[in-house]
Write an enzyme that holds these catalytic residues in place. Structure first.
Site, PDB file in Angstrom:
ATOM      1  N   GLU A 123      -4.568   4.201   0.737  1.00 29.65           N
ATOM      2  CA  GLU A 123      -4.979   2.983   0.030  1.00 29.65           C
ATOM      3  C   GLU A 123      -6.374   3.107  -0.569  1.00 29.65           C
ATOM      4  OE1 GLU A 123      -4.856  -0.400   2.652  1.00 29.65           O
ATOM      5  OE2 GLU A 123      -5.743  -1.766   1.176  1.00 29.65           O
ATOM      6  N   ARG A 167       0.831  -1.207   0.000  1.00 28.32           N
ATOM      7  CA  ARG A 167       0.000   0.000   0.000  1.00 28.32           C
ATOM      8  C   ARG A 167       0.870   1.262   0.000  1.00 28.32           C
ATOM      9  NH1 ARG A 167      -3.512  -3.279  -2.015  1.00 28.32           N
ATOM     10  NH2 ARG A 167      -4.242  -4.837  -0.546  1.00 28.32           N
ATOM     11  N   LYS A 224       0.694  -8.504  13.911  1.00 30.04           N
ATOM     12  CA  LYS A 224      -0.558  -8.833  13.237  1.00 30.04           C
ATOM     13  C   LYS A 224      -0.668 -10.347  13.327  1.00 30.04           C
ATOM     14  CE  LYS A 224      -2.669  -8.727   8.578  1.00 30.04           C
ATOM     15  NZ  LYS A 224      -2.613  -8.070   7.248  1.00 30.04           N
ATOM     16  N   GLU A 264      -5.934 -12.192   8.164  1.00 30.19           N
ATOM     17  CA  GLU A 264      -5.601 -12.268   6.736  1.00 30.19           C
ATOM     18  C   GLU A 264      -4.460 -13.249   6.478  1.00 30.19           C
ATOM     19  OE1 GLU A 264      -4.988  -8.105   5.649  1.00 30.19           O
ATOM     20  OE2 GLU A 264      -7.139  -7.867   5.322  1.00 30.19           O
ATOM     21  N   ASN A 297       2.671  -7.591   7.841  1.00 30.85           N
ATOM     22  CA  ASN A 297       2.719  -8.911   7.206  1.00 30.85           C
ATOM     23  C   ASN A 297       4.204  -9.261   7.195  1.00 30.85           C
ATOM     24  OD1 ASN A 297      -0.033  -8.977   6.749  1.00 30.85           O
ATOM     25  ND2 ASN A 297       0.141  -8.007   4.735  1.00 30.85           N
ATOM     26  N   ASP A 308     -11.873  -0.972   7.440  1.00 34.83           N
ATOM     27  CA  ASP A 308     -10.484  -0.892   6.994  1.00 34.83           C
ATOM     28  C   ASP A 308     -10.176   0.445   6.330  1.00 34.83           C
ATOM     29  OD1 ASP A 308      -7.914  -1.581   6.395  1.00 34.83           O
ATOM     30  OD2 ASP A 308      -8.397  -2.919   4.736  1.00 34.83           O
ATOM     31  N   TRP A 347     -14.245  -9.915   1.188  1.00 36.23           N
ATOM     32  CA  TRP A 347     -13.340  -9.092   0.381  1.00 36.23           C
ATOM     33  C   TRP A 347     -14.049  -8.623  -0.898  1.00 36.23           C
ATOM     34  CZ3 TRP A 347      -8.035 -12.228   0.479  1.00 36.23           C
ATOM     35  CH2 TRP A 347      -7.433 -12.033   1.733  1.00 36.23           C
ATOM     36  N   GLU A 401      -4.853   3.301  15.340  1.00 34.41           N
ATOM     37  CA  GLU A 401      -4.115   3.077  14.095  1.00 34.41           C
ATOM     38  C   GLU A 401      -4.821   3.832  12.982  1.00 34.41           C
ATOM     39  OE1 GLU A 401      -2.908  -0.979  13.108  1.00 34.41           O
ATOM     40  OE2 GLU A 401      -3.119  -0.535  10.963  1.00 34.41           O
ATOM     41  N   ARG A 432     -18.436  -8.768   9.287  1.00 30.59           N
ATOM     42  CA  ARG A 432     -17.001  -8.493   9.484  1.00 30.59           C
ATOM     43  C   ARG A 432     -16.778  -7.319  10.440  1.00 30.59           C
ATOM     44  NH1 ARG A 432     -12.603  -6.925   4.694  1.00 30.59           N
ATOM     45  NH2 ARG A 432     -11.425  -5.539   6.052  1.00 30.59           N
TER      46      ARG A 432
HETATM   47  C1  GCV Z   1      -0.799  -4.977   5.798  1.00 30.61           C
HETATM   48  C2  GCV Z   1      -5.812  -4.134   4.493  1.00 30.61           C
HETATM   49  C3  GCV Z   1      -4.762  -3.920   3.447  1.00 30.61           C
HETATM   50  C4  GCV Z   1      -3.607  -4.893   3.614  1.00 30.61           C
HETATM   51  C5  GCV Z   1      -3.047  -4.701   5.031  1.00 30.61           C
HETATM   52  C6  GCV Z   1      -4.172  -4.968   6.023  1.00 30.61           C
HETATM   53  C7  GCV Z   1      -3.727  -4.760   7.461  1.00 30.61           C
HETATM   54  O1  GCV Z   1      -6.422  -5.371   4.313  1.00 30.61           O
HETATM   55  O2  GCV Z   1      -5.326  -4.051   2.166  1.00 30.61           O
HETATM   56  O3  GCV Z   1      -2.641  -4.618   2.644  1.00 30.61           O
HETATM   57  O4  GCV Z   1      -1.967  -5.555   5.264  1.00 30.61           O
HETATM   58  O5  GCV Z   1      -5.224  -4.071   5.771  1.00 30.61           O
HETATM   59  O6  GCV Z   1      -3.980  -3.693   7.969  1.00 30.61           O
HETATM   60  O7  GCV Z   1      -3.148  -5.654   8.048  1.00 30.61           O
END
Ligand code: GCV
Length: 736
Positions: free
Chosen positions: A427, A202, A321, A325, A244, A399, A577, A421, A370
């Site tokens: 994004e 992102r 995290k 996901e 991630n 999100d 999604w 956060e 969600r």
């Molecule tokens: C880092 C959204 C974004 C993901 C991101 C996620 C998160 O889903 O599209 O790219 O991953 O948020 O905040 O963990």
């Protein structure tokens, strides 16, 4: 300025050779440019720390700092001194002389009583400034007018120095200063979603600024400028790698690189943190499990923390995290998020580190809405976390959408420190080419009233600890910084980094005041520049809401890379999604029913809020379709039907961008040509893309609603299938 060739100025001599002709033509062209350009071209690298042109803007009578008294025994003290010299040289036209005693008017004393005897002698009351606050005061020393910037620590003095420079940059009167300020939140951190191969998830500003391959041997000077910029707005921590996470960052090879960055940032009051991959004990530790209750796993993390602190004594801690996901986490072993967080907290505690454990969790195996899942998961764990754990909560329950209601976790976990956060990178708000000032979005969330203890229980008060008596407080911002020369991908996206830092320091600051401050520092104090730019910024986020989907619609973007519209997105690996999961449009109506009759997400809010959100007649129209599924024909406050209102908002959004373009065009000649040209080009892209969002969305929703377009609403120029066929395989920032 006199034009070339005017009497009194030597005219350009006519050339005789071809080469000479070229040089002559070039010199004429440059003279013409110089005649119309207000300032030298700028590429944006200096951010809001340009320290430029003020010399010309300041009147000759304005007081100047003639002497600087500042200690220089530590790297932090030298950083302060050098920044002041640099800033004052630019702003005043000349730097003050370094001095050890005050012997004339215009002395500036900066530091702590401990480090600078001249400040010690002033016997200032600094008791309530803590370890990051500062005081700035105009006074007289031995009969000479002087200014003091005093603090209990070098960090406080650093923030005070930047506050003084800000006052100068924004054209404030510095002859009679009396300021005291201290941050309201303790941990003010950036989260870089940067991968070790320099891809930024992102990210729309080039590659990661961390040149991992060349570290630690090569310390790019840019790292120091990064630290300066952050310190100038009070940011005191940075998580270097993507949530991630790649476990490799915890190996000795990478820790050496991390330590080199920590050394560079330390004088600027910035600590480094790392995103920790929960399964690291397996991936780099050779263990068979990452179960948080397994003794070998606990030993591994303790040893890892000891190793990190041996290299980085002020390491901040871990961001995690987990079970989100596809990321590994404690639930893989039947344990809770608290078990996972506490495992790491115990490893860090002997060294004073903290864990920032993210609440961004949801599962497609869970049939529940969600928007409700994080609350359901975390509220039962309130009180189960160690003292050095903060739960990091996104501003809204989905999100980072252009507009969301505040996250219901704020106020719902009184025994757990919650950290905000925000996303600084855009994004969902047009990447780097759309002008969208996020100060207004942040302000809206921070001022939202949770009503958990009656009126006035704002999200800001949850964060600053005053509502529930938390000492551990903080805010995180997902960075928009990359290798682009202008850092953030666009000049205006720098404002979002700036606004985030200022609000992390004081969540009560008004977004408009921040926009004005930033504009003055970035583009100058000319009122004919400041007012129009602030106007553009203040309206910009609402414009994005309008053209991407107003009235509480959300998650309508294209799949994967999230670039452009995709309200038709359905199917694929996960229902949550897709766009259709969120807008639920049918022939009869549109919106996600989260009322008590629907998913009942409203009941996750305090009763006073839930009651309003639950009632389609009382919920703010801006959030109507977030909480309710209503008829296309529903009458709205404007007198239009919902269908007509939606169309109206799409058109209003595009018109707003057009208006920004016109305003910006009117600033030509008042902004340096390089920055002016890039912003103008980006606004043209934004207008095109706003139109695309509008057309594609109307084409799609009309195919569902079957409603006609009222007179005056232009039909989309292409059939729906055209918009659906557009593909952007290399759009930036996608997940890897
Ligand atoms: C880092 C959204 C974004 C993901 C991101 C996620 C998160 O889903 O599209 O790219 O991953 O948020 O905040 O963990």
């Amino acid at each position: 300025m006199k034009a070339a060739g005017m009497p009194g100025r030597r005219a350009h001599a006519r050339p005789r050779t071809a080469r000479g002709w070229f040089r002559w033509a070039t010199s004429i062209a440059l003279s013409v440019c110089a005649a119309v350009a207000p300032a030298a071209a700028e590429d944006g690298y200096d951010l809001w720390l340009r320290y430029a042109q003020a010399g010309a803007e300041r009147s000759a009578q304005a007081p100047r700092f003639e002497q600087l008294l500042a200690a220089d025994a530590t790297p932090a003290q030298r950083a302060i001194r050098d920044e002041l010299l640099r800033g004052l040289r630019g702003l005043q036209g000349r730097a003050p002389a370094l001095a050890e005693r005050v012997d004339r008017a215009g002395a500036l004393l900066v530091g702590t009583p401990h480090a600078l005897p001249a400040i010690e002698r002033l016997r200032l009351d600094l008791h309530d400034l803590g370890d990051e606050g500062y005081l700035i005061r105009s006074l007289r020393i031995d009969g000479h007018p002087a200014t003091v910037v005093a603090a209990n620590t070098d960090a406080g003095a650093l923030y005070g120095a930047f506050a003084l420079l800000r006052a100068l940059q924004t054209g404030q009167d510095i002859a009679a200063l009396d300021l005291r300020d201290a941050p309201r939140l303790r941990h003010r951190v950036l989260n870089h979603w940067d991968d070790l191969d320099r891809h930024v998830e992102r990210g729309y500003a080039g590659q990661s600024i961390w040149d991992w391959h060349r570290l630690p041997g090569w310390i790019d000077p840019r790292y120091t400028d990064y630290a300066r910029a952050n310190a100038s707005i009070g940011i005191n921590g940075t998580v270097l790698n993507n949530v991630n996470a790649d476990a490799q960052v915890l190996t000795p090879m990478y820790l050496e690189k991390v330590a080199a960055l920590a050394d560079t940032f330390r004088p600027w009051g910035i600590r480094v943190y790392l995103s920790a991959r929960f399964s690291a004990p397996i991936e780099i530790g050779g263990l068979a499990t990452a179960d948080p209750l397994d003794p070998a796993v606990r030993r591994w993390w303790r040893a890892k923390a000891d190793e990190i602190y041996a290299a980085i004594p002020d390491f901040g801690g871990f961001l995690v995290k987990a079970n989100s996901e596809g990321q590994p986490g404690p639930q893989d072993y039947g344990r809770t998020h608290a078990d996972g967080a506490n495992l790491l907290a115990d490893a860090l505690a002997p060294h004073g580190g903290i864990v920032m454990w993210r609440a961004f969790v949801y599962s497609d195996e869970e049939p529940e809405d969600r928007a409700k899942q994080a609350y359901n998961e975390f509220v039962p764990l309130d009180g189960a976390f160690r003292d050095n754990v903060m739960v990091q909560v996104k501003n809204g329950p989905i999100d980072f959408q252009p507009r969301e209601p505040f996250h219901p976790l704020f106020g719902a976990m009184p025994r757990t420190p919650l950290m905000m956060e925000f996303q600084i990178t855009k994004e969902y708000l047009g990447f780097s080419t759309h002008l969208a000032y996020l100060g207004t979005l942040y302000e809206e969330v921070l001022r939202a009233d949770t009503h958990v203890q009656g009126e006035g229980a704002t999200v800001a008060r949850v964060l600053d600890g005053s509502l529930h008596g938390q000492a551990l407080t903080g805010m995180a911002g997902v960075a928009n910084i990359g290798s682009d020369r202008n850092w953030s991908g666009s000049h205006f996206d720098q404002a979002n980094w700036y606004a985030y830092g200022r609000l992390a320091w004081n969540p009560g600051l008004p977004a408009r005041a921040i926009a004005e401050e930033w504009t003055r520092m970035t583009f100058g104090n000319d009122p004919a520049v400041v007012a129009p730019i602030v106007g553009m910024m203040m309206a910009s986020r609402e414009a994005v809401v309008d053209y991407t989907g107003a009235l509480g619609l959300h998650h309508l973007m294209a799949r994967g890379h999230h670039y452009g519209p995709g309200p038709w997105v359905e199917g694929g690996p996960r229902a949550d999604w897709t766009s259709v999961y969120f807008h639920r449009a049918t022939r009869d109506g549109i919106g996600f029913d989260r009322s008590r009759r629907g998913s009942d997400a409203v009941s996750q809010y305090a009763p006073a809020v839930a009651e309003v959100f639950d009632d389609p007649d009382r919920v703010p129209e801006e959030l109507l379709l977030w909480f309710h599924h209503v008829s296309w024909d529903r009458p709205m406050a404007s007198g239009r039907t919902l269908w007509e209102e939606l169309l109206h908002r799409y058109d209003r959004g595009v018109a707003s961008v057009r208006a920004m373009r016109a305003t910006w065009a009117g600033l030509a000649g008042r902004i340096d040509p390089e920055r002016h040209a890039q912003v103008a080009a980006f606004l043209a892209i934004q207008e095109q893309e706003a139109q695309w969002w509008r057309d594609a969305s109307i084409a799609y929703f009309q195919s569902i609603s079957g409603r006609p377009l009222p007179p005056g609403v232009a039909p989309p120029p292409h059939p729906l299938a055209y918009y659906q066929s557009l593909a952007f395989p290399h759009a930036p920032g996608d997940t890897q």
